[in-house]
Design a protein around this motif. Structure first.
Motif, PDB file in Angstrom:
ATOM      1  N   HIS A  66      -1.479 -25.133 -35.761  1.00  0.00           N
ATOM      2  CA  HIS A  66      -2.050 -25.116 -37.103  1.00  0.00           C
ATOM      3  C   HIS A  66      -1.078 -24.404 -38.034  1.00  0.00           C
ATOM      4  O   HIS A  66      -0.061 -23.867 -37.581  1.00  0.00           O
ATOM      5  CB  HIS A  66      -3.435 -24.465 -37.118  1.00  0.00           C
ATOM      6  N   ASP A  67      -1.392 -24.368 -39.336  1.00  0.00           N
ATOM      7  CA  ASP A  67      -0.381 -23.860 -40.262  1.00  0.00           C
ATOM      8  C   ASP A  67      -0.622 -22.401 -40.656  1.00  0.00           C
ATOM      9  O   ASP A  67      -0.030 -21.906 -41.602  1.00  0.00           O
ATOM     10  CB  ASP A  67      -0.261 -24.773 -41.488  1.00  0.00           C
ATOM     11  N   ASN A 108       1.388 -34.529 -47.806  1.00  0.00           N
ATOM     12  CA  ASN A 108       0.524 -34.722 -46.636  1.00  0.00           C
ATOM     13  C   ASN A 108       0.861 -35.991 -45.863  1.00  0.00           C
ATOM     14  O   ASN A 108       1.139 -37.029 -46.427  1.00  0.00           O
ATOM     15  CB  ASN A 108      -0.937 -34.746 -47.061  1.00  0.00           C
ATOM     16  N   MET A 121      -7.662 -31.874 -40.309  1.00  0.00           N
ATOM     17  CA  MET A 121      -6.301 -32.450 -40.373  1.00  0.00           C
ATOM     18  C   MET A 121      -5.706 -32.494 -38.956  1.00  0.00           C
ATOM     19  O   MET A 121      -5.767 -31.516 -38.225  1.00  0.00           O
ATOM     20  CB  MET A 121      -5.440 -31.570 -41.268  1.00  0.00           C
ATOM     21  N   ALA A 122      -5.169 -33.630 -38.604  1.00  0.00           N
ATOM     22  CA  ALA A 122      -4.642 -33.776 -37.248  1.00  0.00           C
ATOM     23  C   ALA A 122      -3.245 -33.184 -37.168  1.00  0.00           C
ATOM     24  O   ALA A 122      -2.383 -33.530 -37.974  1.00  0.00           O
ATOM     25  CB  ALA A 122      -4.592 -35.254 -36.888  1.00  0.00           C
ATOM     26  N   PHE A 123      -3.043 -32.290 -36.252  1.00  0.00           N
ATOM     27  CA  PHE A 123      -1.702 -31.756 -36.026  1.00  0.00           C
ATOM     28  C   PHE A 123      -1.091 -32.456 -34.835  1.00  0.00           C
ATOM     29  O   PHE A 123      -1.728 -32.655 -33.819  1.00  0.00           O
ATOM     30  CB  PHE A 123      -1.762 -30.244 -35.787  1.00  0.00           C
ATOM     31  N   TRP A 124       0.134 -32.822 -35.020  1.00  0.00           N
ATOM     32  CA  TRP A 124       0.862 -33.594 -34.028  1.00  0.00           C
ATOM     33  C   TRP A 124       1.539 -32.618 -33.089  1.00  0.00           C
ATOM     34  O   TRP A 124       2.373 -31.819 -33.510  1.00  0.00           O
ATOM     35  CB  TRP A 124       1.883 -34.428 -34.795  1.00  0.00           C
ATOM     36  N   ILE A 125       1.183 -32.664 -31.830  1.00  0.00           N
ATOM     37  CA  ILE A 125       1.787 -31.740 -30.880  1.00  0.00           C
ATOM     38  C   ILE A 125       2.712 -32.537 -29.965  1.00  0.00           C
ATOM     39  O   ILE A 125       2.324 -33.541 -29.392  1.00  0.00           O
ATOM     40  CB  ILE A 125       0.711 -31.040 -30.033  1.00  0.00           C
ATOM     41  N   LYS A 159      -0.202 -38.392 -42.308  1.00  0.00           N
ATOM     42  CA  LYS A 159      -1.361 -38.739 -41.486  1.00  0.00           C
ATOM     43  C   LYS A 159      -1.432 -37.781 -40.289  1.00  0.00           C
ATOM     44  O   LYS A 159      -2.462 -37.210 -39.993  1.00  0.00           O
ATOM     45  CB  LYS A 159      -1.223 -40.181 -41.001  1.00  0.00           C
ATOM     46  N   TYR A 160      -0.297 -37.621 -39.633  1.00  0.00           N
ATOM     47  CA  TYR A 160      -0.209 -36.636 -38.568  1.00  0.00           C
ATOM     48  C   TYR A 160       0.660 -35.502 -39.068  1.00  0.00           C
ATOM     49  O   TYR A 160       1.836 -35.708 -39.338  1.00  0.00           O
ATOM     50  CB  TYR A 160       0.418 -37.232 -37.316  1.00  0.00           C
ATOM     51  N   LYS A 161       0.077 -34.353 -39.218  1.00  0.00           N
ATOM     52  CA  LYS A 161       0.852 -33.211 -39.688  1.00  0.00           C
ATOM     53  C   LYS A 161       1.665 -32.698 -38.498  1.00  0.00           C
ATOM     54  O   LYS A 161       1.111 -32.341 -37.459  1.00  0.00           O
ATOM     55  CB  LYS A 161      -0.112 -32.131 -40.175  1.00  0.00           C
ATOM     56  N   HIS A 162       2.945 -32.709 -38.664  1.00  0.00           N
ATOM     57  CA  HIS A 162       3.800 -32.225 -37.584  1.00  0.00           C
ATOM     58  C   HIS A 162       4.629 -31.071 -38.103  1.00  0.00           C
ATOM     59  O   HIS A 162       5.488 -31.262 -38.955  1.00  0.00           O
ATOM     60  CB  HIS A 162       4.700 -33.361 -37.092  1.00  0.00           C
ATOM     61  N   LEU A 163       4.352 -29.884 -37.636  1.00  0.00           N
ATOM     62  CA  LEU A 163       5.134 -28.716 -38.020  1.00  0.00           C
ATOM     63  C   LEU A 163       5.835 -28.196 -36.782  1.00  0.00           C
ATOM     64  O   LEU A 163       5.228 -28.047 -35.722  1.00  0.00           O
ATOM     65  CB  LEU A 163       4.224 -27.628 -38.583  1.00  0.00           C
TER      66      LEU A 163
END
Lengths: 350, 763
Positions: B348-349, B329, A1-5, B331-335
């Motif tokens: 990461h989560d 979900n 899963m791509a995390f957006w930084i 496409k780009y997980k932004h936390l």
């Protein structure tokens, strides 16, 4: 899963430089309409010519510099510069004046200094001054308001004059500029200046046909149009109030003092406000952020200095209008002004 | 000061410079009660969660801990303990990614809960007034409380200040968008928060207590007003909503009109500021003896179906929280941990919630399309519009800072007060050129800090060096002094006129003469050796030859063909070690071998008709360099070897010396990288020569050896072919070099022929 930084702040108000430029271009519309109404198609043709030339020049330089053409070409800055050049040129100036001016503004004044954000001088005004000094004859081919012309000139006539020097009927620029009574008409500022040297008072000059009822046929409405556009920009917070307010106040104060001292040889405050390029300069040229001062205090000084210079050059200088010269001189002073007007940081020098 | 209170009572406040009004988005969570998070399956507790040093570990892997038990112990004023948020087993203590913008790893305690949630022994203290200030501070310190608004400054340090305090300011502004943790805490737990405020009041004895809250939190304001109705010391200051009014310096300006001087703590102005969540934690710690093991976290954002506030245990993975809120979900997980303005992206989560985590933001892609990520960079040139300077709450000049940061002009950055930047992000938020200004400042700050550290280091090194120089100088002087004294003593002794002294004198003279003679000799020798390098390589070559000879001799004496294989391997090993010992030499040797091979081949042809002896000699020489060939040779020429050895040795040395010299002169010198290709080529040449020789040898030799030879030849074939292929692959340049090598080899061969003629009679 791509995390957006991403770097904080993650939020943005979604404003863009190009949107700002577009807004400024739209704000010139009332002034340009007034110009078209009173002076005909000349300036619209010049604007179109300048925009095309500027875009070609910008495209060429950007590709030579390997810049992102898609985003930078249409960021609006080159178009705005071209529009300002087109507005400020004499309506009947030949086509190559516009082309030369636009090329100079974009290639030399803007791109050779590093492109958007790096030019120390306002490109439009630098080009105007270059043209005025290099081609004084062509640059003083001011067209009198349509209402005062002996001939009726239309779009085709203007186009023909700009590209060939003659109307399809064979009239030259000089013939067009001639009053019914047989003398060549000048701009209001020019008229006043010439009359004073001829020993006439300002009040007597005000009787001149080009000046009309108020401060100059057409010119007053054109300035009112730019004032309107400027107020719109202020309302939209596209420009900061400080520069135009301080410039207009400064010009007002200078002309008022002179008027009080010598009413015969000094034009009124409102005459200074509503003739020449005053309003265009106040809201569209001095407010150019790139070549201006940045802090609030700095902008106040910048505007005041410009007002003073405009008055001094109009009154004592060799040229009737002075906005372009004043702007360039202030551009030179801007870094120094910035240096000495830095705001006090929170918690410092209490 | 009264005027300050009067103003506040009238609802008038000062204004700080700049500020922005980003969309608040607090409605997502502000009306839902705080939910309780179930105990997660694993907790990750970083041992350092505040500003300062980590505590000392007091548990080991495998230990069973109770809820509230200390896992570390504070060993300095700026260190704080961490506690077990629930009962369970310590399953690991290792470096894990910590919630920090850097995404770096730090030691973390991994706790696997047993689900019992068993508390350790607690002592409830119903009336804190009975405790001394020291006892209260100790309780706060032992509870591990750090500022929960974001910075994480140890609370006992702030609460234990010795300065005279005029204003205790409770920060409930919560100016950042989305976050409602403090809002909900006040809505639900105002009385406990007030207990905490009373404890701080007891500790600091301020003249006034100001609770600052933004006017967008109506319910919290009502709750606070009800809770504080009886307390006349407390003023509730409802301030206008503006970001970043919750910043310490900005809030002090709003409330009191004063500015905290740069580089100074607010306590010097008689002010202490605490966050509401910290007040709650203080009350819990002092009254209920509960350490800081849980906190309210706002889990929000439009990527969540059910955004909500949670009571989350410290160490709860972020993933559990967003799962609970039904993360949809993207496409780009932004936390983002923290708010949209000052929070940081999580890599990461599985990052845990810590003492300072007030918000987890999971925005949808359209909600917050950050212009400052690596994938969407819309940055254009600054046009000096100055909007950033208008928005800056520290009244800096962000545009000038940005130019200087890009130019790495550290001096100018410091004169523009870069370190007064609070990184609130207001400048970047308004920038029409979408320049990630805060990012530039962070990088510049880090560079300057780094540079300062280096400067300090360099300064220390300089001092050390100077000290060493002085010490050496001193020692030198002392030594000279000592020698001088000894010499004087000796002179005095020698000039004494006794026979012993005379003998000593003559001995000295003799010694001097010896030394002179030796010196003269050595200088002669030096003149002889023209190039030490050459002699060195010669020696090595000679050594190699000698070794090979010794081995061959041994072989001969044994006369055993069975040992050949072992010998082969031995030899090749020795050659390997030799080439390892002198890499530069191996190249020369290879060339030498090639040249010799060619020369021998010529010689062979010439001498074949007359006698087989030289041929075998030649081959045996070759064998010294190439073990494979040697096998053949030894079989061919076992008898002759003994006689020819001595002569051959001589020839060899001469050849090699001349060849090495020539090679050294640099005709065919190449860089070390070419070594391999060259070796391959040389090998090819050698192989060709061998092949030729073999063919000739076949003709010349008697048929008895034929079978043997054939097998050996067969064995050689692959070795010969391989280098040839390699050689074919080499470039034109390599070919040229090869040609040069060939030319050199030919020249050598000629020379060799000459020398063989000369040396033959010696036989």
């Amino acid at each position: 899963m791509a995390f957006w930084i991403a770097s904080s702040p993650h939020h943005h108000q979604q404003s863009e430089t190009s949107a700002l430029m577009r807004l400024v271009i739209y704000a010139t519309i009332p002034g340009v309409l007034a110009q078209w109404y009173f002076f005909g198609w000349g300036n619209l043709i010049h604007i179109a010519l300048a925009v095309v030339t500027a875009l070609v020049a910008e495209f060429t330089v950007l590709s030579l510099r390997h810049k992102k053409i898609s985003t930078q070409l249409f960021d609006g800055s080159a178009i705005l510069t071209a529009v300002l050049i087109g507005i400020s040129l004499p309506a009947l100036a030949p086509w190559w004046i516009t082309v030369t001016g636009s090329l100079f503004a974009i290639i030399v004044v803007k791109q050779l200094y590093g492109g958007l954000g790096h030019n120390p001088f306002n490109p439009a005004m630098a080009a105007y001054v270059m043209l005025l000094i290099s081609f004084p004859v062509q640059m003083t081919l001011w067209q009198p308001p349509l209402s005062l012309l002996a001939l009726d000139i239309h779009f085709v006539d203007t186009l023909s004059v700009i590209f060939s020097g003659y109307t399809p009927q064979g009239y030259s620029v000089e013939q067009i500029r001639t009053h019914i009574d047989g003398y060549t008409m000048a701009t209001p500022l020019d008229t006043v200046k010439t009359n004073i040297t001829m020993g006439l008072t300002v009040v007597e000059s005000m009787q001149s046909a080009t000046i009309g009822e108020h401060f100059g046929v057409g010119w007053e409405w054109m300035n009112a149009g730019f004032l309107l556009g400027g107020l719109y920009l202020l309302k939209r917070k596209a420009i900061h109030w400080t520069t135009p307010v301080s410039f207009l106040t400064s010009l007002f104060v200078c002309s008022f003092i002179a008027f009080v001292i010598s009413p015969d040889s000094s034009a009124s405050t409102m005459f200074h406000w509503f003739t020449g390029a005053t309003m265009l300069g106040a809201f569209f040229i001095l407010t150019d952020p790139v070549s201006g001062a940045t802090s609030v205090k700095g902008r106040l000084i910048f505007g005041a200095l410009a007002g003073l210079l405009v008055y001094l050059i109009r009154k004592f200088g060799g040229y009737p209008d002075a906005v372009a010269f004043a702007v360039l001189l202030c551009n030179m002073a801007a870094p120094l002004i910035d240096q000495y007007t830095r705001p006090r940081t929170y918690g410092h020098k209490l | 000061m009264d005027s300050v209170i009067e103003r506040i009572q009238k609802g008038k406040f000062w204004q700080f410079h700049g500020g922005i009004h980003p969309p608040e988005q607090k409605f997502l969570t502000c009306n839902k009660p705080i939910a309780h998070m179930p105990i997660p399956t694993q907790l990750t507790i970083p041992i350092r969660q505040h500003i300062g040093q980590a505590g000392e570990l007091v548990v080991n892997v495998g230990d069973t801990v109770l809820k509230g038990q200390a896992l570390t112990r504070a060993n300095s004023p700026m260190s704080l303990p961490v506690h077990a948020p629930t009962s369970g087993t310590i399953t690991a203590i290792k470096a894990m990614t910590i919630p920090h913008p850097s995404g770096l790893s730090e030691p973390c305690i991994i706790l696997t809960p047993d689900g019992e949630d068993l508390w350790q022994q607690r002592k409830i203290c119903p009336d804190f007034q009975l405790l001394s200030k020291g006892q209260i501070l100790e309780k706060i310190a032992n509870a591990g409380i750090a500022g929960m608004g974001g910075a994480g400054f140890p609370t006992q340090v702030k609460a234990g200040t010795l300065a005279k305090i005029d204003y205790l300011i409770i920060n409930a502004a919560e100016c950042e968008p989305y976050i409602t943790a403090d809002d909900l805490l006040l809505q639900e737990h105002s009385p406990t928060v007030l207990d905490g405020i009373n404890i701080l009041d007891h500790l600091l004895a301020p003249k006034h207590i100001l609770i600052a809250i933004e006017d967008n939190k109506a319910q919290a304001i009502t709750a606070l007003k009800t809770a504080t109705a009886a307390n006349s010391k407390v003023e509730i200051c409802v301030i206008p909503t503006k970001y970043p009014s919750g910043g310490e310096k900005q809030l002090i300006k709003i409330l009191t009109g004063q500015e905290v001087p740069s580089g100074v703590l607010p306590s010097s102005l008689g002010m202490v500021m605490q966050n509401v969540a910290t007040c709650f934690a203080i009350a819990d710690a002092v009254i209920n003896d509960t350490p800081l093991i849980k906190r309210v976290v706002t889990v929000t954002g439009q990527a969540l179906a059910k955004p909500q506030n949670f009571w989350a245990l410290i160490g709860t993975p972020v993933g559990d929280l967003i799962e609970r809120c039904q993360y949809q979900n993207q496409k780009y997980k932004h936390l983002i941990m923290g708010g949209p303005m000052m929070g940081f992206s999580l890599p990461h989560d599985q990052i845990p919630v810590v003492k300072t985590s007030n918000c987890i933001l999971a925005p949808s892609e359209i909600e917050i399309a950050s212009p400052f990520s690596s994938t969407s960079n819309n940055e254009v040139e600054c046009i000096r519009c100055g909007q950033c300077a208008d928005a800056c709450p520290a009244q800096l000049l962000p545009q000038e800072l940005q130019w200087s940061a890009k130019a790495k002009d550290h001096k100018q950055l410091e004169s523009l007060n870069l370190f007064d930047c609070i990184e609130c992000g207001a400048c970047a938020y308004v920038c029409p050129s979408q320049i990630p200004l805060v990012h530039y400042y962070r990088v510049a700050k880090a560079e300057i800090r780094q540079q300062k550290l280096l400067d300090i280091k360099a300064e220390k090194a300089k001092v050390r060096f100077e000290a060493r120089k002085q010490r050496l100088e001193r020692e030198k002087i002392a030594r000279a002094e000592k020698h001088r004294k000894a010499a004087e003593a000796r002179k005095a002794r020698m000039n004494a006129g006794t026979p012993a002294a005379k003998a000593e004198k003559s001995a000295v003279a003799a010694a001097l003469a010896r030394v002179k003679a030796k010196k003269a000799q050595t200088s002669d020798q030096q003149a002889d050796a023209v190039a030490p390098e050459v002699s060195d390589s010669k020696k090595q070559v000679a050594n190699a030859i000698a070794r090979a000879k010794a081995k061959k001799l041994a072989l001969k004496k044994q006369g055993q063909i069975d040992d050949l294989n072992t010998l082969q391997s031995n030899e090749s090993q020795s050659s390997v070690t030799l080439s390892q010992a002198a890499p530069a030499n191996s190249e020369q040797k290879a060339k030498v071998a090639a040249a010799i091979a060619k020369a021998k081949a010529k010689q062979q042809r010439q001498s074949l008709a007359t006698t087989p002896e030289p041929e075998s000699n030649a081959t045996s020489t070759l064998a010294q360099n190439k073990p494979q060939v040697e096998v053949t040779n030894d079989k061919l020429a076992v008898n002759e070897n003994e006689q020819s050895d001595a002569a051959q040795d001589n020839i060899d040395r001469q050849q090699k010396a001349s060849i090495t010299e020539e090679a050294n002169t640099g005709t065919v010198r190449a860089a070390n990288e070419d070594d391999n290709t060259r070796k391959a080529k040389v090998a090819a040449v050698v192989a060709k020569a061998k092949a030729k020789k073999l063919a000739e040898a076949k003709q010349a030799c008697s048929s008895q050896d034929k079978d043997n030879l054939a097998t050996k030849q067969h064995a050689q074939q692959p070795t010969a072919q391989q280098p040839q292929q390699q050689a074919e692959q080499t470039s034109d340049a390599a070919e040229k070099k090869a040609r040069i090598a060939a030319a050199v080899a030919k020249a050598k061969a000629k020379k060799l022929a000459a020398t063989t003629h000369k040396s033959q009679p010696l036989e």
